[in-house]
Each structure stands twice: as structure tokens, then as C-alpha cells.
Design a protein around this motif. Structure first.
Motif, short mmCIF file in Angstrom:
data_model
loop_
_atom_site.label_atom_id
_atom_site.label_comp_id
_atom_site.label_asym_id
_atom_site.label_seq_id
_atom_site.Cartn_x
_atom_site.Cartn_y
_atom_site.Cartn_z
N ARG A 192 3.14 5.80 -3.09
CA ARG A 192 4.34 6.47 -3.57
C ARG A 192 4.35 6.56 -5.10
N ILE A 211 3.04 9.69 4.28
CA ILE A 211 2.34 8.46 4.67
C ILE A 211 2.65 8.10 6.12
N GLU A 212 1.59 7.95 6.89
CA GLU A 212 1.70 7.44 8.26
C GLU A 212 1.03 6.07 8.31
N VAL A 213 1.69 5.11 8.91
CA VAL A 213 1.08 3.79 9.08
C VAL A 213 0.86 3.54 10.57
N THR A 248 0.83 -1.20 0.00
CA THR A 248 0.00 0.00 0.00
C THR A 248 0.87 1.25 0.00
N ILE A 249 1.93 1.25 0.79
CA ILE A 249 2.85 2.38 0.81
C ILE A 249 3.46 2.59 -0.57
N ARG A 250 3.92 1.50 -1.18
CA ARG A 250 4.55 1.61 -2.50
C ARG A 250 3.55 2.09 -3.56
N PRO A 309 7.61 4.45 5.06
CA PRO A 309 6.60 5.38 5.55
C PRO A 309 7.28 6.58 6.21
N ASP A 310 6.56 7.68 6.37
CA ASP A 310 7.12 8.86 7.02
C ASP A 310 6.96 8.80 8.53
N ILE A 336 7.80 -3.46 6.57
CA ILE A 336 7.07 -2.19 6.53
C ILE A 336 8.03 -1.02 6.46
#
Length: 299
Positions: free
Chosen positions: A131, A139-141, A126-128, A161-162, A156
Motif C-alpha cells: 500500500r 491485493i489478494e491474500v 506485506t499488505i501495508r 486486503p481487497d 490481516i
């Protein structure tokens, strides 16, 4: 204030009553989520801020389905049975981020103890996807404890993620009642491990009050969190989702939340959001910016 009797929900005090905004932005987001078959924690956890956030065009996406493998006493998210992950979900979330023109996206999930990696690969995908589709979006997870599997945590982190958020939720003494399938020390260990693996990663956690915790226990918990290097803290009022969930033992007045905030900041957190309606992802970008400022001041 005392707690309510078993199986009874008491009325909220005046500081917990608020109007429910609506309007075109709220409806636009609601329809978008529906059309893309996406789930938000705002809806599933009955967040009191969902109308406000939807009205401003923001939401916290919940991946890996609508049902959780755990049964926490405070949580409104449905429990078993669970289905296999939807392979198309990461890209659908990314497309929604683009459609909403989000500057800051928060991604969380139900806890999936049934999956070998706890769902870490889906977080990473999901992050990728975000991006790829929206490179400028932060992005915060908000992740589960992954049952202490640090290789899954690395999966992860490698996706970049940021902010890495993992909620402590309550004080150690109440864990067996509030989070019977979680471990207080394991959550602390996860936050510690993040800093070991990626020392510049901004870490964040959240805690609820009103479950019967004592002031000294809150302070001890915040001290434990600072020992992990945790940067950001959110403190909010627990609200009982239904008569079958844990009782509210106390409604904490707004002025007490201000005291909590000041005490936590005094321990060295870069940013603290504290208030009756504060939730882990509420105004997340604003808190992230505070952490960045603090980080630059230290350099």
C-alpha cells in the motif's frame, strides 16, 4: 477414468498438455525474483501456469519462507525444518510489485503453525508495504487456516486486503487423506468469520478435483461454502507433483469443468473459474472484477 497404481505417475490426457512460453517478460520476472531473493508459489507448488503468468509479468508471492509446517498429500511445497521469518521480506515484495508495475498482487504463504499468530503479522506488514509503495495495486491474500485463531485473522483484515482467499481444497470425506492437519469445518468457519468481521470483504476459495471426490460431494461442498457467504470459487484439476504424492484418481475432461462452473454459479457465487489449469490465483484480477460487478448489481 481409473486412478494410477501406488508410486506411479500416469501420462496426462491431451487437454492437459500445453506449450511452455518464454520470452523477455518471463526472463525479466525470473531474474527479478532471483535478485530480490523472493519465492513464488508458482515455483514451489509446481503450478502448471507459471510459464504463462511469468510471460505476462505476473506472479503469486509466497512469504514466510519456502518450507511448510504441514504435510498435505497433494502439495509440492517442501516441509520441515523451518526458519524464522525474514523481517525484510514485506518490503522486498512491495518493491517487486513496483518494479513489475502490478495492478493486482496475490500474496500467499506456507503454513506456519510454529508461529504464535500463524504468520498473520507478516501478511499485514506485506499488505501495508505494498500500500505504501504502490497505493493503486489491488491485493489478494491467500491465507492458511491460522488454526482457528480469529484474532490473527483480524490482524490481516485490519491491514485492508481487497480479497481474502482461503482454500477449502477438497471435499469433507477426503480431508483426513488430503489435508491430515487441517479441518474441513475450521476452513468453513474462517470464511464465515471474515464476513462477520468485515461483511463487505470479498471472500474466495479453491477446490481441486480428481482426488476421488463424488459429484454429490462437490455440490455439498459448494453449498457449504455459499452458507459462509463466499463470493468467488476456483475449480481445477489436481496434478500429482511426484510419485510420493497422492495419486490422480481421475482426469476430469474440460466439458465437465463447464458443468461444474454452471452448477456453482447457480448456487449464487459471484464468479467461478473452472478448468483443468485453473488454480486459486490464476487470472485473479478478472475474477475479482466479476465480484465487484455482482456486488454493484445487488446494491
Amino acid at each position: 477414468m481409473g486412478g494410477c497404481a501406488e508410486g506411479i505417475r500416469v501420462g496426462k490426457p491431451k487437454w492437459l498438455r500445453r506449450s511452455l512460453p518464454s520470452g523477455p517478460e518471463y526472463e525479466k520476472l525470473r531474474q527479478l525474483l532471483k535478485s530480490r531473493e523472493l519465492t513464488t508459489v508458482c515455483q514451489e507448488a509446481q503450478c502448471p501456469n507459471q510459464f504463462e503468468c511469468y510471460g505476462k509479468g505476473t506472479a503469486t508471492f509466497m512469504i514466510l519462507g519456502e518450507r511448510c509446517t504441514r504435510n498435505c498429500g497433494f502439495c509440492a511445497v517442501a516441509h520441515r525444518p523451518v526458519e524464522g521469518p525474514d523481517e525484510s521480506e514485506p518490503m522486498r515484495v512491495a518493491e517487486a510489485v513496483v518494479s513489475l508495475k502490478l495492478r493486482y498482487a496475490v500474496i500467499t504463504s506456507v503454513t506456519r503453525d510454529d508461529l504464535a499468530d500463524g504468520g498473520a503479522s507478516f501478511f499485514a506488514e506485506t499488505i501495508r508495504a505494498i500500500r505504501f509503495c504502490s497505493p493503486k495495486t489491488l491485493i489478494e491474500v491467500l491465507i492458511p487456516d491460522l488454526q482457528g485463531d480469529w484474532q490473527s485473522l483480524q490482524t490481516i483484515l485490519d491491514a485492508g486486503p481487497d480479497v481474502l482467499n482461503h482454500n477449502i481444497e477438497t471435499v469433507k470425506r477426503l480431508y483426513s487423506r488430503v489435508r491430515p492437519q487441517a479441518v474441513y469445518t475450521r476452513s468453513l468457519a474462517l470464511l464465515t468469520e471474515v464476513k462477520k468481521k468485515k461483511k463487505d470483504m470479498i471472500t474466495k476459495t479453491g477446490i481441486m478435483v480428481g482426488l476421488g471426490e463424488r459429484a454429490e460431494e462437490l455440490l455439498e461442498t459448494w453449498q457449504d461454502l455459499r452458507q459462509t457467504g463466499c463470493d468467488l470459487l476456483t475449480i481445477g484439476q489436481y496434478l500429482q507433483p511426484s510419485s510420493t504424492h497422492l495419486q490422480v484418481k481421475r482426469f476430469v475432461p474440460p466439458e465437465e469443468f463447464e458443468i461444474y462452473r454452471d452448477k456453482a454459479l447457480g448456487l449464487g457465487f459471484s464468479g467461478v473459474a473452472s478448468g483443468p489449469f485453473v488454480r486459486s490465483s490464476y487470472k485473479a484480477e478478472k475474477l475479482y472484477r466479476k465480484a465487484l460487478v455482482k456486488s454493484r448489481e445487488r446494491e
